[in-house]
Design a protein around this motif. Structure first.
Motif, mmCIF file in Angstrom:
data_model
loop_
_atom_site.group_PDB
_atom_site.id
_atom_site.type_symbol
_atom_site.label_atom_id
_atom_site.label_comp_id
_atom_site.label_asym_id
_atom_site.label_seq_id
_atom_site.Cartn_x
_atom_site.Cartn_y
_atom_site.Cartn_z
ATOM 1 N N HIS A 79 61.297 51.013 -30.107
ATOM 2 C CA HIS A 79 62.373 51.676 -29.375
ATOM 3 C C HIS A 79 62.545 53.132 -29.790
ATOM 4 O O HIS A 79 63.667 53.648 -29.741
ATOM 5 C CB HIS A 79 63.694 50.920 -29.568
ATOM 6 N N GLY A 80 61.469 53.795 -30.170
ATOM 7 C CA GLY A 80 61.574 55.211 -30.492
ATOM 8 C C GLY A 80 62.045 56.004 -29.287
ATOM 9 O O GLY A 80 61.786 55.650 -28.134
ATOM 10 N N ALA A 81 62.743 57.114 -29.567
ATOM 11 C CA ALA A 81 63.301 57.920 -28.485
ATOM 12 C C ALA A 81 62.224 58.421 -27.534
ATOM 13 O O ALA A 81 62.475 58.593 -26.336
ATOM 14 C CB ALA A 81 64.074 59.101 -29.081
ATOM 15 N N GLN A 82 61.011 58.637 -28.059
ATOM 16 C CA GLN A 82 59.938 59.106 -27.192
ATOM 17 C C GLN A 82 59.561 58.044 -26.157
ATOM 18 O O GLN A 82 59.333 58.351 -24.985
ATOM 19 C CB GLN A 82 58.695 59.463 -28.021
ATOM 20 N N TYR A 83 59.503 56.768 -26.598
ATOM 21 C CA TYR A 83 59.088 55.694 -25.700
ATOM 22 C C TYR A 83 60.197 55.280 -24.735
ATOM 23 O O TYR A 83 59.917 54.739 -23.665
ATOM 24 C CB TYR A 83 58.633 54.479 -26.513
ATOM 25 N N THR A 84 61.449 55.516 -25.118
ATOM 26 C CA THR A 84 62.554 55.144 -24.228
ATOM 27 C C THR A 84 62.979 56.301 -23.326
ATOM 28 O O THR A 84 63.910 56.164 -22.542
ATOM 29 C CB THR A 84 63.781 54.694 -25.054
ATOM 30 N N SER A 85 62.292 57.434 -23.428
ATOM 31 C CA SER A 85 62.687 58.606 -22.654
ATOM 32 C C SER A 85 62.359 58.428 -21.171
ATOM 33 O O SER A 85 61.432 57.710 -20.788
ATOM 34 C CB SER A 85 61.977 59.851 -23.185
ATOM 35 N N ALA A 86 63.139 59.117 -20.350
ATOM 36 C CA ALA A 86 62.909 59.087 -18.910
ATOM 37 C C ALA A 86 61.576 59.730 -18.557
ATOM 38 O O ALA A 86 60.890 59.296 -17.617
ATOM 39 C CB ALA A 86 64.054 59.804 -18.194
ATOM 40 N N ALA A 87 61.160 60.754 -19.331
ATOM 41 C CA ALA A 87 59.894 61.431 -19.058
ATOM 42 C C ALA A 87 58.710 60.480 -19.236
ATOM 43 O O ALA A 87 57.774 60.453 -18.422
ATOM 44 C CB ALA A 87 59.747 62.645 -19.976
ATOM 45 N N PHE A 88 58.747 59.667 -20.303
ATOM 46 C CA PHE A 88 57.652 58.728 -20.518
ATOM 47 C C PHE A 88 57.663 57.620 -19.470
ATOM 48 O O PHE A 88 56.609 57.170 -19.015
ATOM 49 C CB PHE A 88 57.747 58.125 -21.918
ATOM 50 N N ALA A 89 58.855 57.193 -19.069
ATOM 51 C CA ALA A 89 58.956 56.166 -18.028
ATOM 52 C C ALA A 89 58.336 56.659 -16.727
ATOM 53 O O ALA A 89 57.669 55.894 -16.008
ATOM 54 C CB ALA A 89 60.418 55.781 -17.811
ATOM 55 N N ARG A 90 58.537 57.938 -16.404
ATOM 56 C CA ARG A 90 57.944 58.487 -15.179
ATOM 57 C C ARG A 90 56.425 58.484 -15.249
ATOM 58 O O ARG A 90 55.743 58.164 -14.266
ATOM 59 C CB ARG A 90 58.456 59.912 -14.957
ATOM 60 N N VAL A 91 55.871 58.842 -16.421
ATOM 61 C CA VAL A 91 54.406 58.838 -16.564
ATOM 62 C C VAL A 91 53.866 57.419 -16.426
ATOM 63 O O VAL A 91 52.841 57.193 -15.778
ATOM 64 C CB VAL A 91 54.014 59.449 -17.932
ATOM 65 N N CYS A 92 54.534 56.436 -17.038
ATOM 66 C CA CYS A 92 54.106 55.041 -16.913
ATOM 67 C C CYS A 92 54.120 54.613 -15.446
ATOM 68 O O CYS A 92 53.195 53.927 -14.972
ATOM 69 C CB CYS A 92 55.018 54.124 -17.730
ATOM 70 N N GLU A 93 55.142 55.015 -14.717
ATOM 71 C CA GLU A 93 55.230 54.668 -13.302
ATOM 72 C C GLU A 93 54.091 55.312 -12.511
ATOM 73 O O GLU A 93 53.484 54.680 -11.641
ATOM 74 C CB GLU A 93 56.584 55.120 -12.744
#
Length: 402
Positions: A303-317
């Motif tokens: 649950h690091g802030a990098q992995y829970t960030s909206a920016a990373f979620a967009r890349v995963c999507e």
């Protein structure tokens, strides 16, 4: 299943690794990295050609045309002189590297010039190291003052040793207080420096370097693995983490990983001097470039802030990756990634009796070499003692045969 995509960074690191080991052959380095030796040879040859072209460019610019036949011997003399000059500069820089202490580079370079001035001359050494001769001579003039400071530091270090011997639990604050009681006019920063240089340390609870900083503001992500760190097919389930790489001077590099649970192969990774979201994005995109497509794959992290960030979620999507996360504060929920990090540090640092790397370059080359050995040669118990790459190749062959 050899790599189909060699990024420029991989080629540059491979060439740098070869050049950093004077006694190694191209075949040895290629075997260590798991690549074809002729491929590595072509990269090195191209790099040599580029260096040669850069060295001869001034001559072509002055003449505008190739040298006539009668001037070839003169041109060869000039080129040999250039090669000799470059060789000398390379030798100077190689010898100087041992003198460059982190946080005190200029003083270390002056010391190098003083020790090697008879062999290379002060003028040339200052030119190669980018220092003014006037600065060097000013440093040399202050030699007696430096010697006196060194003498006082040595005396103070002995006093520190005596205090610490009486009570090994004492750290910098208490030792500073003891010294002042004894009549020394000293501040805590000087005591801290001398203790660090002498390897004197009080007893304290060691603080773990935090690479996992939860961000409670982001949306929760389910745990799709539930501690089942296996996969029946490649490119279906991944785990990743950020780990710190300690350097001299209290600095760190950070390594982000993307590991395929099918073979334990490190498919994507990235190293930087920061822990921003771009670090893990670069690692995930590297995995996508290696595999060709990550659509439908699960990526599990903490649950690091990098992995829970909206920016990373967009890349995963964008990549079609499905996010998964374990419980907050539970390292066991990402044990496969944690185990990889532990193995890396154990085999690159602890196994060699080291606590940290001396520079960014040494850390990058050591990790680069170890990762490629891990993927191509290091046996893994989860793969029946086969390396990740060999395991993928063997299982792919069995599936084709069936």
């Amino acid at each position: 299943m050899a790599m189909k995509h060699y990024p420029p960074e991989f080629k540059a690191d491979a060439i740098a690794l070869y050049r950093s080991r004077p006694g190694a052959t191209i075949a040895q380095i290629a075997t260590e990295l798991g690549i074809n030796r002729e491929t590595l040879r072509s990269w090195i040859r191209k790099d040599d050609d580029q260096r040669s072209a850069q060295a001869s460019a001034p001559t072509r610019a002055r003449t505008g045309t190739p040298a006539p036949r009668e001037n070839l011997e003169e041109e060869n003399k000039r080129l040999r002189a250039q090669v000799a000059e470059l060789t000398t500069e390379r030798e100077i820089l190689r010898k100087a590297a041992a003198y460059f202490a982190p946080g005190d580079e200029t003083v270390s370079r002056f010391g190098f010039i003083q020790d090697h001035s008879s062999a290379f001359g002060v003028k040339r050494l200052c030119q190669v190291l980018g220092l003014a001769r006037s600065s060097y001579y000013a440093w040399k003039k202050a030699r007696e003052a430096r010697a006196e400071r060194a003498r006082r530091d040595a005396e103070l270090t002995e006093a520190i040793r005596a205090i610490h011997k009486q009570d090994p639990a004492y750290g910098e604050p208490r030792i500073t207080a003891e010294l002042r009681e004894m009549g020394y006019e000293v501040n805590h920063k000087r005591v801290e420096r001398l203790m660090r240089e002498a390897g004197i340390e009080g007893l304290h609870l060691r603080k773990k370097v935090r690479t996992t900083v939860p961000d409670p503001s982001d949306q929760p992500v389910p745990d799709l693995l539930e501690r089942d760190f296996t996969a029946t097919t490649p490119n279906s389930r991944y785990v990743g983490d950020i780990t710190y790489l300690p350097l001299e001077g209290g600095r760190f590099l950070y390594l982000a990983t993307v590991i395929d649970l099918y073979s334990r192969r490190l498919v994507g990774w990235s190293i930087a001097e920061h822990m921003r979201t771009s670090l893990i994005v670069d690692a995930l995109r590297a995995a996508q470039a290696e595999r060709g497509c990550l659509s439908g794959a699960i990526f599990h992290s903490d649950h690091g802030a990098q992995y829970t960030s909206a920016a990373f979620a967009r890349v995963c999507e964008q990549l079609g990756v499905v996010q998964s996360m374990g419980a907050v504060g539970s390292s066991a929920d990402n044990a496969a990634a944690e185990s990889f990090n532990a193995s890396l540090k154990r085999e690159t640092l602890e196994g060699k009796g080291l606590k940290r790397w001396e520079s960014v370059k040494h850390a990058r080359l050591a990790v680069f070499a170890w990762i490629n050995r891990y993927n191509t040669r290091r046996r893994h118990s989860a793969n029946g003692q086969l390396s990740p790459l060999i395991y993928e190749q063997r299982t792919a062959s069995l599936e084709l045969a069936a």
